[in-house]
Scaffold this motif. Structure first.
Motif: not given
Length: 391
Positions: A134-146
């Motif tokens: 039901h749910v997809v979750c993805a993690g990001t590389e840090k961009v700026g402070e995010d």
């Protein structure tokens, strides 16, 4: 059958893994960075294997023959994972192009059947799909402070006019650096664990109203996280491995008790695990065997040997060494609970199938000759496929 006898048979099965088959050398040799097997079982259909390759493609193999059935290449960025859905032969992949895509593994063609778009500037380097799809979750590389954990509704609706999905929302306050690992609970679709180069391993209950309430606990590995997973009865334990070959193991059952929360904490496995032959060079991942209620840690050497170790609160104990399957660093593996088989892939561009008690004569002479000539695949060393802790 007596439970003890049954467990001993499973232990013997793991200790006696042998090569059943090796894939032939592909036209374009690549590192094999990730492996996942389909969970659907149909008598008239072959079981499928999805392999993430270092050329940003996904190869679909027939598991029994290890022949390549088709290849998908539809991300302009660097791929960061490959996963089958839990209920059908759909394959998911995430990329630094800021998308997660769903492909039909049984159809040739370059178009995804579903596209999950991130927010502007998102670079996805990890992802997972919940156990109910039901749910997809993805993690990001840090961009700026995010640094974000982004969520989408993955349910397929006949009323949907578009195959493109925008995010449901994101968590942004609980990690301060690249989110290298995302792993949903095997049976609870609301529970998810994440790991980061900030050293933190966070457990969330995404049924909560907001990120602060969703955070169940935070564990500190004190190093950049390379692998995470669930283990234990009802999967109430979590483990993690780090890029400098550390290992941590925690028991969520003890969160609100006086019992020790940390079951095991090893700063560098290479310094304490005594192998019969050359020392361990690196960790590949973990494997929880539900029937045995046993956690295994898998590592290897740069010459291609694979080492399986059992994990207890007193430490790690070598169980078996798998040899002659690879000639270079092994990057990925997948344990198939349906037939207790192991698939491994590495920098020699080989996919190898292991089963208990298989004889070496199951390899054809021609395959052996081809394998003996197989060299480590030359890859641009500036392109980092195993993300390291930032200096």
């Amino acid at each position: 059958m007596d439970a003890t006898v049954h467990m001993e048979k499973i232990e013997e099965c793991i200790a006696n893994l042998r090569i059943v088959k090796c894939s032939s050398k592909p036209k374009e040799p690549t590192y094999l960075l990730g492996i996942h097997t389909s969970k659907t079982v149909q008598a008239e259909r072959a079981s499928l294997v999805a392999v993430l390759c270092s050329n940003s493609s996904i190869r679909i193999y027939d598991k029994e023959t290890l022949n390549v059935l088709r290849e998908v290449s539809g991300h302009p960025g660097l791929l960061s994972g490959v996963k089958f859905s839990n209920s059908c032969d759909s394959v998911y992949s995430a990329s630094t192009d800021g998308t997660v895509k769903r492909w039909d593994a049984r159809l040739a063609g370059g178009k995804p059947v579903q596209l999950f778009k991130g927010y502007p500037s998102n670079l996805f380097i990890s992802f997972d799909i919940s156990c109910n799809d039901h749910v997809v979750c993805a993690g990001t590389e840090k961009v700026g402070e995010d640094t974000l954990l982004v969520f989408w509704d993955a349910r397929v609706s006949s009323e949907a006019l578009s195959t493109t999905r925008d995010p449901l929302g994101a968590y942004s306050e609980t990690h301060s650096d690249d989110i290298t690992q995302v792993c949903f609970h095997p049976s609870n679709p609301n529970m998810i664990v994440t790991g980061s180069t900030d050293g933190l391993v966070n457990v969330f209950d995404i049924s909560a109203d907001d990120e602060e309430r969703a955070l169940v606990t935070t564990c500190n590995s004190a190093s950049s996280v390379s692998c995470i997973g669930w283990s234990g009865r009802d999967y109430k334990q979590i483990y993690c491995m780090t890029h400098d070959e550390g290992f941590c193991w925690w028991d969520l059952n003890h969160l609100d008790t006086e019992e020790p929360f940390t079951r095991l904490n090893i700063k560098n496995i290479r310094e304490i695990v005594n192998m019969k032959e050359d020392r361990l060079d690196y960790l590949i991942g973990g494997l929880y065997h539900e029937k045995m209620d046993r956690l295994f840690v898998i590592g290897g050497t740069h010459t291609g040997r694979i080492d399986l170790m059992t994990c207890t609160p007193s430490g790690l104990t070598p169980v078996s060494s798998l040899k002659r399957g690879h000639t270079a660093t092994v990057r990925s593996f997948c344990w198939d609970v349906q037939d207790d088989s192991l698939l491994t892939g590495g920098e020699d561009a080989r996919l190898v199938l292991w089963k208990s008690g298989a004889g070496e004569n199951t390899l054809k002479d021609s395959t052996k000759r081809a394998f003996s000539k197989c060299q480590q695949v030359p890859i641009d060393s500036n392109n980092s496929y195993k993300r390291r802790k930032k200096q």
